[in-house]
Design an enzyme around this catalytic site. Structure first.
Site, mmCIF file in Angstrom:
data_model
loop_
_atom_site.group_PDB
_atom_site.id
_atom_site.type_symbol
_atom_site.label_atom_id
_atom_site.label_comp_id
_atom_site.label_asym_id
_atom_site.label_seq_id
_atom_site.Cartn_x
_atom_site.Cartn_y
_atom_site.Cartn_z
ATOM 1 N N SER A 99 57.858 68.445 89.538
ATOM 2 C CA SER A 99 58.444 68.777 88.385
ATOM 3 C C SER A 99 59.433 67.492 88.355
ATOM 4 O O SER A 99 59.982 67.149 89.414
ATOM 5 C CB SER A 99 59.124 70.141 88.528
ATOM 6 O OG SER A 99 60.184 70.233 87.465
ATOM 7 N N GLN A 127 55.521 65.100 86.853
ATOM 8 C CA GLN A 127 55.814 65.689 85.292
ATOM 9 C C GLN A 127 56.970 65.035 84.858
ATOM 10 O O GLN A 127 58.098 64.790 85.659
ATOM 11 C CB GLN A 127 56.041 67.180 85.391
ATOM 12 C CG GLN A 127 56.225 67.860 83.946
ATOM 13 C CD GLN A 127 57.639 68.202 83.993
ATOM 14 O OE1 GLN A 127 58.217 68.770 85.036
ATOM 15 N NE2 GLN A 127 58.419 68.056 82.867
ATOM 16 N N THR A 178 55.569 66.842 79.583
ATOM 17 C CA THR A 178 55.779 68.222 79.038
ATOM 18 C C THR A 178 56.458 68.178 77.626
ATOM 19 O O THR A 178 57.517 67.468 77.579
ATOM 20 C CB THR A 178 56.756 69.016 80.068
ATOM 21 O OG1 THR A 178 55.998 69.234 81.359
ATOM 22 C CG2 THR A 178 57.077 70.427 79.374
ATOM 23 N N ARG A 215 67.318 81.850 78.021
ATOM 24 C CA ARG A 215 66.907 82.660 78.991
ATOM 25 C C ARG A 215 67.763 83.532 79.385
ATOM 26 O O ARG A 215 68.742 83.271 79.874
ATOM 27 C CB ARG A 215 66.756 81.799 80.272
ATOM 28 C CG ARG A 215 65.264 80.805 79.908
ATOM 29 C CD ARG A 215 64.610 80.077 81.044
ATOM 30 N NE ARG A 215 63.844 79.090 80.448
ATOM 31 C CZ ARG A 215 63.758 78.047 81.099
ATOM 32 N NH1 ARG A 215 63.886 77.652 82.293
ATOM 33 N NH2 ARG A 215 62.888 77.155 80.345
ATOM 34 N N LYS A 260 51.481 68.473 78.561
ATOM 35 C CA LYS A 260 51.467 70.188 78.890
ATOM 36 C C LYS A 260 52.412 70.749 77.967
ATOM 37 O O LYS A 260 53.621 70.297 77.424
ATOM 38 C CB LYS A 260 52.364 70.160 80.317
ATOM 39 C CG LYS A 260 52.471 71.545 80.952
ATOM 40 C CD LYS A 260 52.703 71.540 82.160
ATOM 41 C CE LYS A 260 53.198 72.868 82.760
ATOM 42 N NZ LYS A 260 54.549 73.375 82.203
ATOM 43 N N HIS A 279 54.770 77.270 78.670
ATOM 44 C CA HIS A 279 55.801 77.165 79.712
ATOM 45 C C HIS A 279 56.148 78.642 80.213
ATOM 46 O O HIS A 279 57.251 79.045 80.920
ATOM 47 C CB HIS A 279 57.139 76.743 78.854
ATOM 48 C CG HIS A 279 57.833 75.866 79.805
ATOM 49 N ND1 HIS A 279 57.958 74.271 79.438
ATOM 50 C CD2 HIS A 279 58.694 76.090 80.957
ATOM 51 C CE1 HIS A 279 58.483 73.921 80.658
ATOM 52 N NE2 HIS A 279 59.187 74.645 81.278
ATOM 53 N N ARG A 292 58.679 80.896 78.794
ATOM 54 C CA ARG A 292 60.052 80.603 79.376
ATOM 55 C C ARG A 292 60.862 79.696 78.101
ATOM 56 O O ARG A 292 61.937 79.400 78.152
ATOM 57 C CB ARG A 292 60.312 79.692 80.482
ATOM 58 C CG ARG A 292 59.710 80.687 81.838
ATOM 59 C CD ARG A 292 59.659 79.518 83.025
ATOM 60 N NE ARG A 292 60.941 79.089 83.523
ATOM 61 C CZ ARG A 292 61.415 79.513 84.449
ATOM 62 N NH1 ARG A 292 60.902 81.004 84.811
ATOM 63 N NH2 ARG A 292 62.496 79.304 84.949
#
Lengths: 382, 382, 382, 382
Positions: free
Chosen positions: D111, D132, D160, D169, D256, D280, D283
């Site tokens: 990540s 990523q 992404t 969140r 992605k 995701h 999220r």
């Protein structure tokens, strides 16, 4: 209060907070629906069934949430909808909400059943203010309210068509809900546990009534209210009344409570400017479809000849975007802003509007949508 | 009692109250269904799935709930349906219900399994009274009951076709339910906790039996009852029996328990006047469809050549309206009136009928419908 | 025990009783399914989704539940299916079940994983006995079992095709389930609380193993068992093995575990006599469809050229009738008879078979059906 | 720890164990989704809706789980997906996972939000490593990361596209989740109850930050993080950025977060090598469809011109097989390996990968499938 509100980040949380601060009978008056509350739940569930299909690489560096509606630009596609007795939730609650709406740059619609009068509300600072009325048995009173609204500079008149008989609200019956609040051992006990609300409202009780037409000081429990409404509201209202209203009201005219496509067709024929798809928040006909599932057929029937708005079950910015994707021009909220009002007065309503704005902005950003009019059926997953 | 009933505003609430006042075995006898009670629940759930699409601006200044059925005008499209052993819930319960039905202006159908005899019931004051029978192994007894019903002035004969074998009612088995009540340590303990019911029924126990054909004083527990029914009822009944009944009964003839469209076609051919779509309230064949979902195909098959009624899961005025929108001419209720009877005798049944009337009236008013025959499929949301 | 069993009137109740008398690890061994137990639940739920549409006036004075299957008449369309280790639930459990099946007039299929040997089982008195086998890595052992079954007079051979790898049974892993029972502090404590079962089985533990091929005295926990099975069972089995079995077995040959219509087509081509639609009771591939939803396509694919049976989720007589309405010739039960065995030995299995018979009879009677072959798709509500 | 892990046999169990060992705020950071967590739940529920139709007699003596992807053979069709801050769950968590992935013979994607730097991760031993990245407002930083990834020998770059604004969140907000962990009375108390994690991480807190671009020592709570991300990430990213990345990155390029088929078409036109269908993990946009329901239209749109992978809701080997049956080439997991990491570090991640491998192998064996490329739509029940 500010610290309390800072911890709140969703409509669900502000509802929980309102439940904590309000006497049960007052909370239930806003929260409850008719009979088995099926339509109440269905309003929210049908939003949850819909899914959004984003296209992030369309790019949405900045999002413009504003929308042109009836010749006025609103800062977001969300209107503060009409709910009765807001003054029961916060002193001078309607005016507090008006200031919050003005600050957020959107319109607010006063309920016929407001505690404050429409004239006083007009001075509260709302730039874009709408007035909601009924067809009363005494057509003269409908005309009188309409003329008062025109004189006070209201831009739009909203005729609610789904309240011609009072809904069967079982929570209110069980709670012995009355206007103004009836001071019995039970209700006093219930209120005593909610000290903050009681202290804040201590000077207000005698003034809580229907500002626009109730006889002040009158003790109206639910049974009496139903009787009174029965004598005020007219289940015999018809399209002739809409035509008459259209004749006397020069501003924007909307019908609120349309669910049947056939009524959308007739509304077009009557020269109405807009329709609000609504089941009265599940408070009238339990068994009516969710607003969001009734919307598509109404949009099709109206054929673009009037603006279709939606009310009922809107709890997230994503709900607003889903309604717009299905053809609505904007949404109205009821309970959410009442909950905000109960928790923080004007600041509480402002926070609710900000949360919606922030959520709509995020959904648009994540979906690759920069402008409200780019939201369409392509955004929905089938 | 009156204060208690004044606090009750829905069938669900009167059920809760009946549960509180009745011994468990008695409550369960009425409340329970066969096996896993799937059809019992499905009856209510399928009503909830349907949604109503109102047209308030059609105008419904006043609502006329009356309906013409078999040459008689009923004040509302709701009939007090046949349920056995009503006399177990209130002294002389069948007659109390007859008076309530008469007062409400509607029909009542006596169960073959009533505690009071059909002759005594005929004197209780019901204007429109129907009699329910079976095809017994002893065809002579069917003929005898039919002749007694004719002599006592019953207007309609209702042949129940879905009770030819006793359903598998597991609550009754577990509760050791017996007729007349068997006085064991367990049942006495259960009854002792329900003092009001026990006191009210203290003189009745020896008389609780099947008035129309049981041998008085006989102790019939469920097993014995099943055996007895086995020898009384005939699973070999057939259309020939219907033809025979049609020949000897000059009044209105209805079949109760029709679910298959093919049986509706045969009923037309036999000259039957009406069909009651029913699964016996989920008490017989667990796994049968809900009455409301079986209704449309029956209406289509009957082609308007006989009246189609519906029984099963009707708990709200809106349920009645939904059934009418799908082609039923009226509905029957069973459990709801038994619950009312258990709570308040005649007044309890009257209150249940009033609640239904009030709810039907409100649904019609909110939907813009003035007359029962204006209710049709247009009212349903698809 | 007789009084205890007299109070039991459904499979659900006998399951509850079995749960009370068995050590948890033993109960879970029978009750559990693979992984998240979705297929296990789905087996029952899909039966509940189906509804029956009765035609009572067809008349069914008497019901004949018997069915002709592979040249033998069974008293009811229900077969005692193969389940491993029945001897763990009751001393000599397989033979107890055989006597109950014989008494009920139906067939029983011995599991390859029985505690007693197939030769001993053959003497237990079952008239119609079937033997279940696998394709083992050692094809010689498959042939040996087949020859032993022929010598012992078994009428049918059932080749299970969905157990070539052991399913992921998480309850067994968590419970540390082992064969023969491993005596640890935990399992001893668990058993001590189930004194009746422990006392009854006290002399059996050393004998509990796979009678037909396990090495006696061997301690086989789940991991060891899986390893052992891995070396016994062959995931490389194929249609060639079916052809070979067809060649050497002169009696009736069935495949158990067919879900894909393509396999039904190939089974016809191989000259197989019957197919048992099954997902191994949800114990193997979690995520497989319910047996009842896989059935129709299998019936269509087999085109009447072989008998289609169903296994999985059968808990009521109505389930059997639904499977027959969709084209099955008979059903098999597994867990229900094991529960009966655990509660009452031979008498418990007999009671389960009687309950099924009684329920099937009642469903047929209420539906107006006199003979098994009159059950067809007309009986299902769409 | 080894004994603890030996008792764990499913992803659900390892999640439960992670919940027990992690401070609530840390567990929720991984476990939670956006807003009402509908998409989070839907990801798993839609997998459960799908059913597999096995053909065991096709024979699968041995199963080869390996899959060729972008010129490299992976030992199983499962890739360790990118998740931020893995170093918060275990010291040097990203590198521990890299070693586990290498041992399992599969690829791992680092990540952008890793605690360790991409250069250090490259030395951890992962054979097949992907990196990523995002489109940052400062395009120079995107280019810089890309060049660093090339220099460090990463084989694939994963852009992404669904994180251009931080998701809403609510668990993180309520928990006051901050990076690096903020030591308040509340969070300290929460951590103190999780002694093992606290002891293990005692020397790490000051180092927990975004290794690839955060300013070390900076206290970034969620609000600050959102602000910072706001200035780093660019919601104005577009297909031009993809084209530019395609130009400068010579290795494999994946997008992605694709859900809309129209984006799959454009990805093909841009010369992208692969698409990861993802929301995701629920999220970001609550209300997005489940990955598995969005997959088929993406597969159709991509027309075989690029590899389609899937991420979101993969909790069982059967889920991987279902995704492959619908056209995915492989799946990615996020939360499952984080849970494994929290419980057992490298060994925990290895165990998760082994469980998936074992489950995929069993599903293939039970379905009669020997090779990954034999998995297709025939395997699904309709």
């Amino acid at each position: 209060m500010t610290r309390e509100m800072a911890r709140i980040g969703s409509v669900a949380e502000i509802r929980a907070r309102a439940r904590a601060v309000l006497p049960r009978a007052v909370f239930d008056f806003a929260d409850g629906g008719a009979e088995d509350e099926r339509t109440l739940r269905r309003n929210e569930e049908r939003f949850a069934d819909l899914a959004l299909l984003p296209r992030p690489l369309n790019g949405a560096a900045a999002r413009d949430l504003s929308v042109e509606l009836f010749g006025r630009r609103l800062a977001l596609p969300l209107i503060v909808g009409p709910v009765g007795l807001a003054g029961l939730f916060w002193p001078d609650g309607e005016c507090a909400a008006a200031r919050a709406a003005a600050q957020a740059g959107t319109a607010i619609c006063l309920s016929h059943g407001s505690v404050c009068t429409l004239e006083r509300f007009a001075e509260a600072g709302a730039a874009a203010r709408w007035m909601q009325v009924f067809i009363y048995r005494d057509r003269g009173f409908t005309r009188e309210l309409t003329e008062r609204a025109a004189a006070a500079g209201y831009e739009a008149l909203v005729l609610t068509i789904d309240n011609q008989l009072l809904g069967n609200r079982e929570r209110d019956r069980r709670n012995g809900f009355a206007i103004p609040p009836r001071l019995t051992a039970g209700t006093l006990a219930g209120m005593a546990r909610k000290g903050r609300w009681l202290w804040r409202m201590r000077g207000e009780f005698s003034r809580i009534t229907f500002g626009n037409y109730a006889r002040p000081g009158e003790q109206a429990n639910v049974a009496a209210l139903a009787a009174r409404m029965g004598s005020l509201l007219d289940p015999g209202m018809s399209w002739r009344d809409v035509e008459e209203l259209r004749r006397i009201w020069k501003g924007t005219l909307l019908l609120k409570g349309v669910l049947h496509p056939a009524e959308a067709l007739e509304a077009v024929a009557c020269g109405v400017d807009g329709i609000i798809v609504s089941n009265h928040g599940g408070r009238q006909l339990d068994g009516a479809p969710a607003s969001i599932e009734a919307l598509p057929a109404i949009v099709t029937a109206s054929g673009g000849k009037l603006a279709v708005l939606l009310d009922g079950g809107v709890r997230r910015g994503a709900d607003v975007v889903k309604a717009l994707a299905l053809g609505a021009r904007a949404c109205l909220i009821g309970r959410p802003w009442l909950w905000g009002l109960a928790v923080g007065g004007e600041a509480g309503v402002a926070q609710v509007l900000e949360m919606f704005g922030s959520e709509i902005d995020r959904v648009m950003g994540l979906s690759g949508i920069s402008r409200i009019d780019a939201i369409n059926a392509e955004l929905l997953f089938r």
